[in-house]
Design an enzyme around this catalytic site. Structure first.
Site, PDB file in Angstrom:
ATOM      1  N   GLY A 121      -8.227  -4.185   4.837  1.00 58.16           N
ATOM      2  CA  GLY A 121      -8.033  -5.521   4.280  1.00 58.16           C
ATOM      3  C   GLY A 121      -6.919  -6.302   4.938  1.00 58.16           C
ATOM      4  O   GLY A 121      -6.518  -7.360   4.433  1.00 58.16           O
ATOM      5  N   ILE A 146       7.021   3.279   4.762  1.00 53.65           N
ATOM      6  CA  ILE A 146       7.647   1.955   4.686  1.00 53.65           C
ATOM      7  C   ILE A 146       7.366   1.286   3.339  1.00 53.65           C
ATOM      8  O   ILE A 146       8.302   0.779   2.698  1.00 53.65           O
ATOM      9  CB  ILE A 146       7.215   1.073   5.874  1.00 53.65           C
ATOM     10  CG1 ILE A 146       7.765   1.654   7.197  1.00 53.65           C
ATOM     11  CG2 ILE A 146       7.714  -0.355   5.686  1.00 53.65           C
ATOM     12  CD1 ILE A 146       7.301   0.925   8.439  1.00 53.65           C
ATOM     13  N   GLY A 150       2.554   4.697   1.974  1.00 54.22           N
ATOM     14  CA  GLY A 150       3.180   5.112   3.216  1.00 54.22           C
ATOM     15  C   GLY A 150       4.692   5.073   3.103  1.00 54.22           C
ATOM     16  O   GLY A 150       5.260   4.628   2.095  1.00 54.22           O
ATOM     17  N   GLY A 177       0.797  -1.219   0.000  1.00 56.00           N
ATOM     18  CA  GLY A 177       0.000   0.000   0.000  1.00 56.00           C
ATOM     19  C   GLY A 177       0.825   1.262   0.000  1.00 56.00           C
ATOM     20  O   GLY A 177       1.946   1.310  -0.507  1.00 56.00           O
ATOM     21  N   GLU A 202      -5.121  -4.457  -2.762  1.00 60.60           N
ATOM     22  CA  GLU A 202      -6.377  -3.723  -2.654  1.00 60.60           C
ATOM     23  C   GLU A 202      -6.197  -2.289  -3.134  1.00 60.60           C
ATOM     24  O   GLU A 202      -7.067  -1.708  -3.749  1.00 60.60           O
ATOM     25  CB  GLU A 202      -6.907  -3.750  -1.217  1.00 60.60           C
ATOM     26  CG  GLU A 202      -5.984  -3.190  -0.171  1.00 60.60           C
ATOM     27  CD  GLU A 202      -6.516  -3.397   1.241  1.00 60.60           C
ATOM     28  OE1 GLU A 202      -7.359  -4.284   1.437  1.00 60.60           O
ATOM     29  OE2 GLU A 202      -6.083  -2.654   2.144  1.00 60.60           O
ATOM     30  N   LYS A 246       5.949   7.945  19.939  1.00 59.92           N
ATOM     31  CA  LYS A 246       6.078   9.120  20.808  1.00 59.92           C
ATOM     32  C   LYS A 246       7.541   9.463  21.066  1.00 59.92           C
ATOM     33  O   LYS A 246       8.008   9.544  22.200  1.00 59.92           O
ATOM     34  CB  LYS A 246       5.324   8.906  22.124  1.00 59.92           C
ATOM     35  CG  LYS A 246       3.812   8.806  21.959  1.00 59.92           C
ATOM     36  CD  LYS A 246       3.108   8.745  23.292  1.00 59.92           C
ATOM     37  CE  LYS A 246       1.589   8.715  23.104  1.00 59.92           C
ATOM     38  NZ  LYS A 246       0.854   8.647  24.380  1.00 59.92           N
TER      39      LYS A 246
END
Length: 427
Positions: free
Chosen positions: A332, A215, A213, A211, A234, A357
């Site tokens: 998914g 990474i 992002g 997907g 997907e 954080k």
């Protein structure tokens, strides 16, 4: 009457006129992300005849509409940043789902369905394309009470099971505006380390689910010299174009569409949208096909890559909540985790940074935080990857899993994690 005459007959002068066919009590469903028709949704708020309507949307790229919930109740199926706030203040609701189940869930949960979508301009045969989308909308087209389309010349024409014919359309409005593009995501050194580790698990000839992002971008940067990769996913991200241009993709092993990239939606930049336009190498399919675990299981050597918020010693992944409060939804991830487990030589990879954080919180945890959601079962997790290494969990006992996960946690938390593991009786 020709298809062009039908188009002219159904074309409205304004978005408000186009949505006047929506009646009180109708359930309104829109595609996710780029498929959402912004001018039609805005027009709904000015429709005086609505009451008791519900608007189902997913991964919206726009702020939550300001409307009396007695008029239109907004139900999200995957929270965006604005919807997180709205959900926490009871302005909207969230519908739990596996992405693959959405067509069947929407059939069960809705009535008097009105489908609204952004589409490419009509072709000479009277067909519009859902363009970057197919998702859960396409399976519902034949059962819709009403179909309203927002024609946008910037939406690419794509191929697959994502075509809408003029005969089935109730009303149309034209609204031409550039598509929303993914923001540039800075890639940190940790992302590159994780990306390189995951790329090392991918072989020539593997088929990928991947997907958007930092990474995933880093992973694809390390895949340009691979060959005969397939894309069965997907979501189509921008970096897929790089893999095409480097010669890495052939899709020679895709059983659903041999030689073609298959997906249920796309989200990237204009570069991706232009690349997809009238490109028959892409096949857009409904989500109940792309994410069907039985279809995924047919793909030998599939590698699925998903991110999570935290992983506990058992291997359970929480990808939806932070400190017990909802952040997103399942998507998914579970579909592909199960499908990869069922596939011959399949690999299901979960990736995350070791800390959050600013390094003060470990994301490898003894137990999930109170109120956390288990997105992916411990039994469906294969590999977990952080910037400190790769832990393979499949076939490992609880104690072996615990050791492996502590081994990829940030070093400053390992002693504390080991102590907690002993308290739990895992070590």
């Amino acid at each position: 009457m020709s298809v062009y005459e039908k188009y002219k007959d159904k074309l409205k002068n304004s978005s408000l006129e186009a949505v006047h066919v929506v009646e009180a009590g109708d359930d309104i469903i829109v595609p996710l992300a780029l498929g959402e028709p912004p001018s039609l949704i805005k027009a709904l708020t000015h429709h005086e005849g609505l009451k008791g309507n519900r608007l189902f949307q997913m991964l919206s790229l726009h702020p939550v509409i300001e409307v009396d919930p007695e008029k239109i109740k907004v139900i999200s199926m995957f929270l965006n940043k604005d919807e997180r706030r709205a959900f926490s203040t009871n302005e909207i609701d969230l519908l739990p789902n596996h992405f693959s189940d959405l067509p069947s869930i929407l059939r069960l949960a809705t009535k008097n369905r009105v489908l609204m979508a952004t589409v490419s301009p009509m072709d000479e045969n009277g067909y519009f394309s859902l363009g970057t989308n197919c998702d859960y909308i396409a399976p519902l087209l034949d059962e819709a009470k009403t179909i309203i389309l927002e024609v946008n010349e910037y939406m690419p024409r794509t191929y697959g099971t994502n075509q809408v014919h003029i005969n089935d359309v109730t009303s149309i409005v034209e609204h031409h505006a550039p598509l929303v593009e993914t923001p540039e995501v800075p890639v940190r050194e940790e992302d590159r380390i994780i990306g390189k580790s995951i790329a090392g698990l991918i072989n020539d000839g593997d088929t990928l689910q991947i997907g958007f992002g930092a990474i995933p971008n880093a992973i694809m940067d390390y895949l340009k010299d691979h060959r005969d990769l397939g894309i069965y996913t997907e979501m189509i991200p921008d970096k897929v174009v790089d893999l095409y241009e480097s010669g890495a993709i052939s899709n020679k092993s895709n059983p659903l569409a041999l030689g073609r990239t298959t997906a249920t939606f796309a989200f990237g930049t204009k570069r991706l949208y232009d690349f997809m336009h009238e490109n028959k190498d892409f096949c857009m399919l409904p989500v109940d096909e792309t994410n069907d675990v039985h279809n995924i299981a047919k793909i030998d050597d599939i590698v699925t890559i998903n991110a999570t918020v935290e992983v506990d010693f058992l291997g359970q992944c929480n990808s939806e909540t932070i400190a017990g409060r909802y952040y997103s939804s399942t998507g998914g991830q579970a579909d592909f985790g199960i499908g990869a487990r069922m596939s011959k030589r399949g690999k299901g990879i979960i990736c995350l940074h070791s800390t959050a954080k600013e390094g003060t919180v470990s994301k490898i945890v003894p137990t999930l935080a109170e109120g956390s959601v288990v997105t992916t079962s411990k039994n469906d997790v294969d590999y977990v990857v952080t910037e400190y290494g790769v832990a393979q969990l499949r076939g490992k006992t609880i104690r072996e899993r615990t050791e492996a996960l502590i081994g990829i946690a940030h070093p400053k938390f390992r002693e504390e994690l080991r102590s907690k593991a002993k308290e739990l009786g895992y070590l």
